[in-house]
Design a protein around this motif. Structure first.
Motif, PDB file in Angstrom:
ATOM      1  N   ALA A   1       0.834  -1.200   0.000  1.00 57.06           N
ATOM      2  CA  ALA A   1       0.000   0.000   0.000  1.00 57.06           C
ATOM      3  C   ALA A   1       0.870   1.252   0.000  1.00 57.06           C
ATOM      4  O   ALA A   1       0.587   2.220  -0.723  1.00 57.06           O
ATOM      5  CB  ALA A   1      -0.928  -0.022   1.210  1.00 57.06           C
ATOM      6  N   ARG A   2       1.921   1.241   0.795  1.00 56.86           N
ATOM      7  CA  ARG A   2       2.816   2.410   0.833  1.00 56.86           C
ATOM      8  C   ARG A   2       3.494   2.620  -0.516  1.00 56.86           C
ATOM      9  O   ARG A   2       3.574   3.759  -1.013  1.00 56.86           O
ATOM     10  CB  ARG A   2       3.864   2.229   1.937  1.00 56.86           C
ATOM     11  N   PHE A   3       4.007   1.558  -1.126  1.00 56.67           N
ATOM     12  CA  PHE A   3       4.647   1.679  -2.432  1.00 56.67           C
ATOM     13  C   PHE A   3       3.693   2.290  -3.455  1.00 56.67           C
ATOM     14  O   PHE A   3       4.053   3.209  -4.204  1.00 56.67           O
ATOM     15  CB  PHE A   3       5.101   0.310  -2.925  1.00 56.67           C
ATOM     16  N   CYS A   4       2.462   1.765  -3.511  1.00 58.63           N
ATOM     17  CA  CYS A   4       1.492   2.259  -4.488  1.00 58.63           C
ATOM     18  C   CYS A   4       1.189   3.728  -4.260  1.00 58.63           C
ATOM     19  O   CYS A   4       1.088   4.517  -5.216  1.00 58.63           O
ATOM     20  CB  CYS A   4       0.206   1.438  -4.412  1.00 58.63           C
ATOM     21  N   GLN A   5       1.062   4.127  -3.003  1.00 57.59           N
ATOM     22  CA  GLN A   5       0.708   5.508  -2.727  1.00 57.59           C
ATOM     23  C   GLN A   5       1.877   6.463  -2.931  1.00 57.59           C
ATOM     24  O   GLN A   5       1.688   7.628  -3.277  1.00 57.59           O
ATOM     25  CB  GLN A   5       0.124   5.608  -1.318  1.00 57.59           C
ATOM     26  N   ILE A   6       3.100   5.976  -2.762  1.00 61.48           N
ATOM     27  CA  ILE A   6       4.258   6.814  -3.090  1.00 61.48           C
ATOM     28  C   ILE A   6       4.244   7.174  -4.572  1.00 61.48           C
ATOM     29  O   ILE A   6       4.425   8.331  -4.957  1.00 61.48           O
ATOM     30  CB  ILE A   6       5.569   6.098  -2.713  1.00 61.48           C
ATOM     31  N   VAL A   7       4.032   6.171  -5.417  1.00 58.83           N
ATOM     32  CA  VAL A   7       3.967   6.445  -6.853  1.00 58.83           C
ATOM     33  C   VAL A   7       2.821   7.397  -7.160  1.00 58.83           C
ATOM     34  O   VAL A   7       2.962   8.356  -7.930  1.00 58.83           O
ATOM     35  CB  VAL A   7       3.812   5.133  -7.646  1.00 58.83           C
ATOM     36  N   HIS A   8       1.664   7.146  -6.540  1.00 61.92           N
ATOM     37  CA  HIS A   8       0.485   7.961  -6.813  1.00 61.92           C
ATOM     38  C   HIS A   8       0.693   9.414  -6.392  1.00 61.92           C
ATOM     39  O   HIS A   8       0.284  10.342  -7.111  1.00 61.92           O
ATOM     40  CB  HIS A   8      -0.715   7.371  -6.077  1.00 61.92           C
ATOM     41  N   ARG A   9       1.333   9.644  -5.248  1.00 64.25           N
ATOM     42  CA  ARG A   9       1.510  11.017  -4.767  1.00 64.25           C
ATOM     43  C   ARG A   9       2.582  11.772  -5.548  1.00 64.25           C
ATOM     44  O   ARG A   9       2.467  12.979  -5.775  1.00 64.25           O
ATOM     45  CB  ARG A   9       1.887  11.016  -3.282  1.00 64.25           C
ATOM     46  N   HIS A  10       3.635  11.069  -5.922  1.00 64.94           N
ATOM     47  CA  HIS A  10       4.761  11.758  -6.564  1.00 64.94           C
ATOM     48  C   HIS A  10       4.734  11.684  -8.083  1.00 64.94           C
ATOM     49  O   HIS A  10       5.256  12.584  -8.742  1.00 64.94           O
ATOM     50  CB  HIS A  10       6.079  11.197  -6.027  1.00 64.94           C
ATOM     51  N   GLU A  11       4.155  10.639  -8.644  1.00 63.24           N
ATOM     52  CA  GLU A  11       4.094  10.489 -10.098  1.00 63.24           C
ATOM     53  C   GLU A  11       2.709   9.981 -10.488  1.00 63.24           C
ATOM     54  O   GLU A  11       2.542   8.832 -10.908  1.00 63.24           O
ATOM     55  CB  GLU A  11       5.171   9.518 -10.588  1.00 63.24           C
ATOM     56  N   PRO A  12       1.682  10.816 -10.348  1.00 59.80           N
ATOM     57  CA  PRO A  12       0.317  10.348 -10.634  1.00 59.80           C
ATOM     58  C   PRO A  12       0.131   9.817 -12.051  1.00 59.80           C
ATOM     59  O   PRO A  12      -0.648   8.882 -12.268  1.00 59.80           O
ATOM     60  CB  PRO A  12      -0.548  11.583 -10.367  1.00 59.80           C
ATOM     61  N   ARG A  13       0.848  10.390 -13.012  1.00 61.66           N
ATOM     62  CA  ARG A  13       0.720   9.875 -14.386  1.00 61.66           C
ATOM     63  C   ARG A  13       1.260   8.453 -14.498  1.00 61.66           C
ATOM     64  O   ARG A  13       0.718   7.636 -15.254  1.00 61.66           O
ATOM     65  CB  ARG A  13       1.453  10.801 -15.367  1.00 61.66           C
ATOM     66  N   ASP A  14       2.308   8.155 -13.728  1.00 63.31           N
ATOM     67  CA  ASP A  14       2.834   6.795 -13.735  1.00 63.31           C
ATOM     68  C   ASP A  14       1.809   5.811 -13.188  1.00 63.31           C
ATOM     69  O   ASP A  14       1.734   4.663 -13.642  1.00 63.31           O
ATOM     70  CB  ASP A  14       4.111   6.712 -12.892  1.00 63.31           C
ATOM     71  N   THR A  15       1.012   6.252 -12.216  1.00 64.11           N
ATOM     72  CA  THR A  15      -0.032   5.389 -11.675  1.00 64.11           C
ATOM     73  C   THR A  15      -1.048   5.054 -12.749  1.00 64.11           C
ATOM     74  O   THR A  15      -1.482   3.899 -12.880  1.00 64.11           O
ATOM     75  CB  THR A  15      -0.743   6.079 -10.493  1.00 64.11           C
TER      76      THR A  15
END
Length: 304
Positions: free
Chosen positions: A205-219
């Motif tokens: 969950a932390r990994f997914c949210q790190i990507v989402h917060r810092h690189e939303p387009r990557d999500t």
């Protein structure tokens, strides 16, 4: 030419073999800052028996950021030198670890190693191929810093702005990647993760949210790719098994990793879309014994 005096920052609540490994590599003018929360942490038992060049720093309880971000900020403020190294306590530091980072900085400027996450429970083991593609290859290909092995100097970034942001977010290296132009090295450090399925779910969950917060387009790209590839993999399983295994094996080989878990590429890729959805749907997660609610990049609530 010898590298300048260096401050190594290592957040941990207990003394591990990594502390000894890094302390043994210090030059006479270097320092290792072992950063804990407070004197109730087990590492405080070493206060009277610290190796030469090692200092213990107490960061205090985090208020609007993660414990890791709070520790890094306290370490940077306490550090005496302009050349800084961040590292973690959960992987092996060979005897040339620090000297190689100095040599890499001389050639490239700010540099970072990359992690390779090795599972210790059934779920984290199954997820290894996903983490190899997203965490190892993704960090290397997208010029991301990893807090386990990064070297830079204070003048390489706007330190005041970085520390201000660091004390109101979760991911130390996610934020560093936004403030620092770093060259990732194709040198992977094996980091054991998990231990129980619950711990793996929290980390995921932390990994997914790190990507989402810092690189939303990557999500968005990750979700679209994972969803689009699921149907073909299921419709043509033999071809899917072959191609996914070859892809993951190539990633492993590129970073010098030999792990049988490359054979788990097919089921891992089938799991990728629901695992991403789960990680993004979680409202809170646990990291280092604390539970966080991360509403936006700079809106963090420490729940316990």
């Amino acid at each position: 030419m010898s590298p300048p005096p260096t401050s190594v920052i290592l957040p941990t609540i207990r003394w591990t073999s990594a502390c000894d490994e890094v302390a043994d590599q210090l030059e006479p003018d270097d320092e290792l800052l072992v950063v804990a929360d407070d004197e109730s942490d087990p590492v405080a038992d070493h206060l009277g028996d610290l190796p030469d060049g090692v200092r213990l720093v107490f960061a205090g309880e985090p208020e609007r950021c993660s414990g890791k971000a709070n520790a890094i900020a306290a370490g940077m403020e306490a550090a005496e030198h302009d050349r800084l190294v961040w590292t973690d306590d959960d992987f092996h530091h060979p005897s040339d670890w620090l000297s190689r980072l100095h040599a890499d900085y001389a050639e490239h400027g700010p540099v970072s190693e990359v992690p390779f996450f090795v599972g210790r429970d059934p779920l984290s083991t199954l997820l290894e191929p996903i983490y190899a593609i997203g965490g190892t290859l993704g960090a290397y290909a997208n010029d991301k810093a990893w807090g386990g092995g990064v070297l830079f100097e204070r003048d390489d970034l706007d330190e005041a702005a970085f520390l201000r942001d660091l004390r109101r977010t979760v991911s130390d290296d996610g934020l560093l990647s936004e403030h620092l132009d770093v060259t990732p090295l194709r040198r992977a450090r094996r980091v054991d993760v998990g231990g129980t399925v619950r711990e793996t779910l929290e980390r995921h969950a932390r990994f997914c949210q790190i990507v989402h917060r810092h690189e939303p387009r990557d999500t968005v790209v990750m979700g679209a790719t994972a969803t689009a590839t699921t149907a073909p993999l299921l419709l043509f399983p033999w071809a899917g098994i072959l191609l996914s295994t070859l892809l993951v094996a190539a990633v492993y080989a590129a970073f010098g990793v030999r792990r049988w878990t490359a054979l788990l590429a097919f089921p891992a890729m089938i799991l990728q879309a629901p695992a991403l959805a789960y990680g993004l749907a979680r409202r809170t997660f646990v990291w280092g014994g604390r539970r966080y609610r991360w509403r936006s990049k700079f809106d963090v609530e420490v729940l316990s």
